[in-house]
Design an enzyme around this catalytic site. Structure first.
Site, PDB file in Angstrom:
ATOM      1  N   SER A 111     -38.874  51.193   8.885  1.00  0.00           N
ATOM      2  CA  SER A 111     -37.661  50.905   9.500  1.00  0.00           C
ATOM      3  C   SER A 111     -37.817  50.401  10.714  1.00  0.00           C
ATOM      4  CB  SER A 111     -36.580  52.087   9.470  1.00  0.00           C
ATOM      5  OG  SER A 111     -35.471  51.775   9.454  1.00  0.00           O
TER       6      SER A 111
ATOM      7  N   GLU B  26     -33.665  50.524  -1.429  1.00  0.00           N
ATOM      8  CA  GLU B  26     -33.650  50.763   0.213  1.00  0.00           C
ATOM      9  C   GLU B  26     -32.376  51.287   0.584  1.00  0.00           C
ATOM     10  OE1 GLU B  26     -35.907  50.869   2.199  1.00  0.00           O
ATOM     11  OE2 GLU B  26     -37.675  49.754   1.738  1.00  0.00           O
TER      12      GLU B  26
ATOM     13  N   HIS C 130     -34.451  54.663   1.022  1.00  0.00           N
ATOM     14  CA  HIS C 130     -35.028  54.228   2.302  1.00  0.00           C
ATOM     15  C   HIS C 130     -35.834  55.426   3.040  1.00  0.00           C
ATOM     16  CE1 HIS C 130     -35.362  51.711   5.890  1.00  0.00           C
ATOM     17  NE2 HIS C 130     -34.837  52.435   6.573  1.00  0.00           N
TER      18      HIS C 130
END
Length: 1125
Positions: free
Chosen positions: A230, A349, A458
């Protein structure tokens, strides 16, 4: 800047200190069980840990400084070398997190099924942690993997990632590094005074430290791989493109993030908005960079954190040093050093965490129309772009499940997948070896907590990369891993480590991972690993050509479509940082106020919180002992994100009461001031729409002497019941209730403050999503008494529509008297003022400082039982008085005429109102736990200020209550019951009867539960003590840890009863026990783990007290100040 980082980054004199340390270490013979290593700055003593399933121990060194603390002049400046130290530095404790809001540490653990150690926050945070196989020595030349954590550049910590398993299983050295966040990481003035990108410069400093020191831990500085997820992956991607980082690493892994993600770019206009906001806070010009920096460097950390949460456009900048041009331009021009890289994404995600926070309706609705509306509303998508998006993603989708799945794909493609694949193509075309993956496995631990259709969300891959299933320390990264998942984790660790060793992830026993060539093959990471081709090819085509999310060299975007960046900038900060991008700003009659959003567990929409909103002028100078006046207007946006000071009071007692009554997990730091007429607002309303939610205005207790609004957090009640909660403050003690009994100081200033707050609510609450036509006032103890006198006061007419008094009413003798002139004279004498006339006393007291009045408060011995003096002269409280204005006539006359606010009314008591708290605070001599009848009678007389019971009646009362037993322990308990009845229960029932007889809907309750949060010093025999219902009313079980499930259910029920009453004047509702109206049958609700209706609350006690006191009143000796009792 940091050009020196590319060479030796050495503090003067540190080489000499290092040599001294080496000699000292050799001489002392350091203990084998406490591993030690040297660095160029000094020695380190770490610890050794083991890993499940591996025989290789790992040496761990935590909190190693790689730069000087970025404080003072180093705030908003390039990092500088850390200072050397002598001897050994303990490296066994986790370092401070960089300055940030730590709410995520609480919410993420149950959400992600992980466990974090206890971590503190500080600006002094430039530290790294090292995990190295114990056998590694200088010269071992192990591959080094440096991890940069994610968190949207707003939150995150190196210490929630444990590198032990990866180090032990794969024989690599793991470094986890921290960097400045939020405004501290990215503030820039757009000129040479503050260029910005401080977070990235911290990362360069960490990598420079690694180059200079990692060999001492057995690492190879010539084989460094940087990896992150990220925001950490965005950092890795940015470092690849930066000339400052050349030579500091040799391979890169980007998990779910790259530098060209649109969120990382803000326009100059957007940055200027934030600069203007800060300039207004600082009182300087936006163009005065030097003045602005001076101001911001003088702010406290708390102030900077607050400002960080209110600014949203300080992001990566093209500073001419770290980044020479826009990342995509550098990629197109191949203006970067091509190194081997792994670039990957997860197959959903935006599968759950992100949309659940922002667009929960897509999981909750089966209506296509509603889902479409939710998507457009949440993302602010223009109509023209919306049509293109729906045609691409949703045109042939009909069921809710299909729409949900396609929408999640849209989000994931837009925010993560397409930017990652475009970046991979650029790296490949620059001649660098590239390997791509799609992680596809849904962790088994989420089988019951996420919808079945959610795949790999995610961050889901991180627990596999770090071998979370094999950790056994105080960082938990993989709860309940299956054997298949452990095997997958071992394979992923091998891929990552092989890549770190050679630049190629392939190795013996692993499925082949082809390079990302023109065929665009990639690895599908799941329990069964396979190879795929052309990942998301259609999506890449759509976003790069049909919609200009990224630049394309092959085809220009269709003209006429608005750039998605204009609306992505509204949504992405929330998605990456975990909170709404724009803090709430609301207009009031006096000016704009700026609040903050706070998330509540289990609720998608956060609550907008406004703290310290002024509803009146500061009551200073001539306004001391005077009615409140409207707040002065302001032109700027007033910061309403910090708790206001509580009204002046004894700080020690105030702190004790606050900590006993607060529903918060942790107590807040208390400040006190005469300038205190502020209120706090908690609203769950969508402030972009015109909501009209019920309003509940809380009036705190504290004997009219202590207390404050901020003790009570309205978050849970607001979120759970969809009501606007307002907590107000009012002047206390001498400031609030000093009365000379005439026009010079009528008194009741605190109540007039309450009226002013209610007037403010009427004028302003609509802008906060509240309905001024549906206001319920509620309060406890002195707050309950305040509610009761507001019901009786003509000044409060039409300012509220329902009322709740908890453990306090206007008949409570200790809080309401016809006058208090004798107390006024006492106060004046303690102050050294003449008492010849009221005017003289008032003038003198107005000249006293706040501290001088506080000293007088302490001399008056408020809240203390006077054991030695004449109780008729004792004054433990400053009461509400009949002032001719707020209360125009004595209570009994107002009630007899039934000319008061006959609104629906809940009145209640707790089972043992005098059980522990009040007698303990007031100093009743009951520490031995027993009492004889004679002492009880004496103590009852000493309690005259609380009960107004004449001395002649005290034997009658003690005989009635205590005469049936000889047990001194039981006598003590019965004595406390007697005081609880006389002070609270009997007055409450009498008030309920009067209200009922005036024709108003009335409800009564008795609260009967002992909260699990009760202090250990409270005897177990005490069940529902004074104030115990507050934990249920304000949802304490949802904020404090460890509440049993039945207490959680009790709080849910109480909040629903109170909120139902606030909605429609009737607490009853579906799924709740029936609460009978208080009519001639006198039905009431017994509230506890078992809740049920009953009748005739304290009827016998009321009859007894009424008869005894009425007989004495007829004799008129002594004259009762409270004749209704």
């Amino acid at each position: 800047m940091l050009k020196q980082l590319s060479g030796k980054w050495v503090h003067p004199g540190q080489n000499l200190i290092w040599v001294v340390w080496v000699l000292a270490a050799a001489a002392k013979g350091l203990a084998a069980d406490a591993p030690t290593r040297n660095t160029r700055l000094g020695g380190l003593r770490g610890k050794q840990v083991s890993v499940l399933g591996s025989l290789t121990p790992v040496e761990v060194f935590l909190g190693i400084p790689f730069a000087a603390p970025p404080l003072g002049p180093l705030r908003f400046a390039a990092p500088q070398p850390a200072l050397p130290w002598s001897g050994f530095r303990e490296a066994t404790s986790y370092p401070n997190l960089c300055l940030q809001d730590t709410q995520w540490l609480i919410t993420n653990q149950p959400l992600l099924k992980v466990h974090y150690p206890h971590l503190r926050v500080s600006e002094d945070c430039l530290y790294l942690n090292i995990y190295t196989p114990a056998h590694a020595l200088p010269g071992s030349d192990l591959p080094v993997m440096v991890w940069f954590p994610g968190g949207g550049f707003e939150t995150g910590s190196a210490s929630i990632f444990d590198g032990s398993a990866l180090a032990a299983y794969e024989d690599v050295l793991i470094v986890t590094a921290q960097y400045r966040l939020g405004i501290l990481g990215f503030f820039n003035t757009g000129d040479q005074h503050a260029r910005g990108n401080w977070a990235f410069l911290d990362q360069v400093a960490a990598l420079t430290w690694v180059q200079e020191n990692i060999k001492f831990f057995g690492g190879n500085p010539g084989s460094v791989t940087i990896f992150g997820e990220s925001a950490g992956a965005i950092s890795v991607s940015s470092l690849v493109l930066s000339p400052m980082a050349n030579g500091l690493f040799h391979k890169a892994i980007m998990e779910s993030g790259v530098a060209i993600i649109p969120y990382m770019k803000a326009s100059a206009n957007e940055r200027d908005q934030d600069l203007q906001f800060l300039a207004e806070i600082c009182g300087c010009s936006r163009k005065d960079s030097v003045g602005l920096l001076r101001c911001l460097r003088a702010k406290s950390s708390a102030e900077l954190l607050s400002l960080s949460q209110k600014t949203k456009f300080f992001t990566r900048v093209i500073d001419g040093h770290f980044l020479l041009e826009e990342p995509q331009d550098l990629l197109i021009q191949k203006a970067f050093h091509p190194i081997p890289s792994i670039i990957g994404v997860n197959n959903q995600e935006c599968g759950y965490m992100i949309p659940m926070k922002e667009v929960p309706e897509i999981f909750q609705s089966s209506s296509k129309t509603r889902i479409f509306h939710a998507i457009r509303s949440a993302l602010h998508i223009p109509r023209s772009l919306w049509e293109v998006l729906t045609d691409e993603y949703l045109h042939d989708k009909h069921s809710a499940a299909e729409i949900q799945s396609s929408f999640l794909d849209l989000l994931g493609d837009m925010f993560f997948v397409v930017p990652s694949l475009v970046t991979a193509r650029y790296h490949r075309d620059a001649g660098a070896p590239v390997y791509c993956y799609e992680f596809q496995h849904r962790p088994h631990c989420f089988r019951d907590s996420r919808p079945a259709f959610v795949k790999a969300d995610h961050t889901d891959e991180v627990r596999f990369v770090f071998g979370g299933a094999f950790l056994e320390g105080d960082v938990g990264m993989f709860e309940g891993a299956t054997e298949e998942e452990k095997l997958l984790s071992r394979k992923i660790m091998k891929y990552w480590a092989h890549f770190a060793r050679t630049g190629n992830p392939n190795g013996e026993g692993l499925p082949l991972w082809p390079a990302y060539s023109q065929m665009e093959q990639y690895l599908q990471l799941d329990v069964n690993i396979t190879v795929g081709e052309r990942l998301k090819e259609r999506a890449v085509e759509f976003w790069t050509k049909t919609v200009p999310l990224t630049k394309s060299t092959s085809r220009a975007p269709i003209p006429g479509f608005p750039p998605p960046l204009t609306w992505l900038s509204l949504s992405l900060p929330f998605f990456f940082a975990g909170h709404l991008s724009s803090p709430p700003v609301v207009d009031t009659a006096s000016g704009k106020v700026l609040g903050k959003y706070i998330s509540v567990a289990g609720f998608a929409r956060p609550v907008a919180v406004f703290l310290g909103v002024p509803f009146a002028k500061p009551p200073l100078g001539s306004l001391r002992f005077a009615p409140p006046e409207p707040a002065e207007p302001w032109e700027f946006v007033k910061d309403a994100t910090s708790y206001p000071p509580m009204c002046s009071q004894d700080a020690v007692t105030g702190q004790v009461i606050s900590e006993l009554f607060t529903n918060r997990k942790e107590s807040i730091p208390l400040k006190f001031s005469e300038d205190c007429l502020y209120l706090n607002i908690y609203t769950p309303a969508d402030l972009t729409r015109k909501s009209r939610l019920p309003v509940m205005v809380w009036i705190h207790g504290g004997g009219l002497i202590v207390g404050g609004a901020s003790t009570y957090d309205g978050l849970v009640l607001s979120a759970h019941e969809d009501v606007v909660v307002v907590t107000i403050q009012y002047r206390l003690g001498i400031w609030g209730f000093f009365s000379t009994g005439d026009e010079h100081s009528r008194g009741n200033w605190g109540h007039l403050d309450q009226v002013a707050a209610l007037q403010w609510v009427q004028e302003n609450i609509a802008n906060f999503g509240g309905n001024p036509g549906s206001v319920t006032i509620f309060g406890e103890s002195a707050g309950g008494e305040s509610v009761s006198v507001l019901v009786l006061s003509p000044l409060a007419k039409n300012l509220f529509h329902r009322a709740i008094s908890e453990s306090g009413v206007a008949f409570t003798a200790l809080l309401v008297k016809n006058e208090s002139r004798s107390a006024a004279k006492q106060i004046a004498m303690f102050a050294g003022c003449k008492t010849t006339t009221s005017a003289v006393m008032v003038h003198c007291l107005r000249q006293k400082t706040e501290d001088e009045l506080l000293e007088i408060m302490l001399k008056m011995k408020f809240f203390v039982l006077d054991i030695l003096g004449d109780p008729r002269e004792s004054c433990p409280f400053l009461p509400t008085v009949v002032d001719g204005v707020f209360l125009p006539r004595p209570l009994e006359e107002i009630i007899a005429e039934k000319k008061f606010n006959t609104v629906p009314y809940i009145i209640g008591i707790n089972k043992q109102e005098f059980g522990w708290l009040i007698p303990t605070i007031m100093g009743y001599p009951l520490s031995e736990g027993k009492l004889d009848q004679k002492t009880a009678t004496s103590l009852l007389w000493k309690s005259y200020p609380l009960l107004a019971v004449p001395e002649a009646l005290t034997p009658v009362l003690t005989e009635e209550y205590l005469g049936g037993t000889e047990d001194p322990v039981k006598k003590k308990d019965l004595f406390l019951d007697m005081l609880g009845d006389g002070i609270f229960a009997v007055p409450s029932v009498k008030m309920a009867r009067h209200h009922r007889d005036a024709g108003a809907p009335t409800y009564m309750y008795e609260f009967q539960h002992r909260p699990s949060f009760s202090p250990e010093s409270k005897p177990m025999s005490v069940t529902a003590d004074h104030g115990d219902e507050l934990f249920s009313v304000f949802g304490a079980p949802f904020l404090k840890e460890g509440a049993p499930e039945d207490e959680v259910k009790l709080s849910k029920m109480v909040m629903r009863l109170w909120a139902n009453f606030a909605r429609n004047g009737d607490p009853n509702g579906e799924g709740l026990p029936l609460w009978p109206v208080y009519d001639q049958k006198e039905g009431y609700l017994q509230i506890g783990i078992t809740t049920q209706a009953a009748q005739k609350l304290k009827a016998k006690e009321v009859a007894f007290w009424t008869e005894v006191l009425s007989q004495e009143a007829a004799k008129k000796s002594p004259k009762l100040e409270h004749t209704e009792l």
